[in-house]
Motif scaffolding. Structure first.
Motif, mmCIF file in Angstrom:
data_model
loop_
_atom_site.group_PDB
_atom_site.id
_atom_site.type_symbol
_atom_site.label_atom_id
_atom_site.label_comp_id
_atom_site.label_asym_id
_atom_site.label_seq_id
_atom_site.Cartn_x
_atom_site.Cartn_y
_atom_site.Cartn_z
ATOM 1 N N ARG A 145 0.823 -1.206 0.000
ATOM 2 C CA ARG A 145 0.000 0.000 0.000
ATOM 3 C C ARG A 145 0.864 1.266 0.000
ATOM 4 N N ARG A 148 2.679 1.807 -3.301
ATOM 5 C CA ARG A 148 1.741 2.351 -4.285
ATOM 6 C C ARG A 148 1.563 3.857 -4.089
ATOM 7 N N CYS A 180 -12.730 -4.300 -3.780
ATOM 8 C CA CYS A 180 -11.534 -3.458 -3.760
ATOM 9 C C CYS A 180 -11.930 -1.984 -3.829
ATOM 10 N N GLY A 182 -11.088 0.207 -5.935
ATOM 11 C CA GLY A 182 -10.093 1.095 -6.550
ATOM 12 C C GLY A 182 -10.572 1.624 -7.890
ATOM 13 N N LYS A 198 -5.323 0.393 -7.615
ATOM 14 C CA LYS A 198 -5.218 0.006 -6.208
ATOM 15 C C LYS A 198 -4.667 -1.411 -6.046
ATOM 16 N N CYS A 199 -5.255 -2.372 -6.757
ATOM 17 C CA CYS A 199 -4.823 -3.762 -6.587
ATOM 18 C C CYS A 199 -3.995 -4.274 -7.752
#
Length: 218
Positions: A145, A148, A180, A182, A198-199
């Motif tokens: 995280r 990112r 998620c 994202g 995000k993922c």
């Protein structure tokens, strides 16, 4: 023999690598992202002056009562180890974050403490050198995280802005049983695919219709 699912979110549970907590995709993503941070961080000095980065078109402009700073303060903060991340959306202290994770690895693996002044290159190099061990640790999702966030902040600073999102990611996180959520972005080079920032999940041309049906059902 029991299998372990990747600790990071996927649209469907994906098996982790042997003796690890992440899948092959996220192992590669972590490696490439840490490399990218080193390369992008090295570009920051070229963007000290105002106007050196491309505006993403979303900034709100207004009249100033004081003269503008002669340098970009966001770039200065990104380069300053003393910068503190105080709230969501605040400046990300790049070196401080990498140094904190590298320190944890040294302590957990009982490595010799760094004798020289820490740099982004040195701390990223240590993380890459021990990445196979890192991906087997329960904190790998938190590290991912923050990696990112650092990567995103650096690309924003040099004007490499993400395009507008085309939807939200329907991937279900295996531990939390929640989507998620994202943002999904179209391939910036014109390819027929979308990716969750995000993922990291990507839908190719043949999967876009299925993605559309999944997002409509949410």
């Amino acid at each position: 023999m029991t299998t372990t699912n990747c600790l990071l979110p996927h649209r469907e549970p994906r098996e982790a690598l042997p003796s690890a907590l992440v899948c092959r995709h996220h192992h590669g993503w972590l490696r490439d992202s840490i490399d990218d941070i080193v390369c992008t961080y090295a570009l920051l000095p070229d963007f000290y002056e105002p106007g050196t980065a491309v505006d993403d078109g979303h900034q709100v402009k207004g009249k100033r009562v004081d003269p503008p700073a002669p340098v970009r303060l966001d770039v200065v903060a990104l380069l300053d180890k003393r910068t503190v991340h105080r709230y969501q959306g605040d400046i990300v202290p790049v070196l401080a974050i990498l140094e904190a994770w590298a320190r944890l690895v040294r302590e957990e693996r009982r490595l010799q403490a760094c004798q020289k002044r820490a740099t982004v290159t040195s701390e990223a190099g240590l993380l890459l050198g021990h990445l196979d061990w890192i991906i087997a640790q329960p904190f790998v999702d938190e590290l991912a995280r923050e990696i990112r966030e650092v990567k995103s902040a650096l690309h924003s600073a040099i004007g490499d802005h993400a395009p507008r999102p085309v939807g939200t990611c329907p991937v279900v996180h295996p531990d939390e049983d929640t989507e998620c959520g994202g943002r999904l972005y179209q391939d910036r080079y014109g390819g027929m695919s979308v990716t969750c920032r995000k993922c990291g999940e990507t839908w190719g041309e043949t999967e876009l219709r299925r993605l559309g049906l999944m997002t409509q059902a949410i």
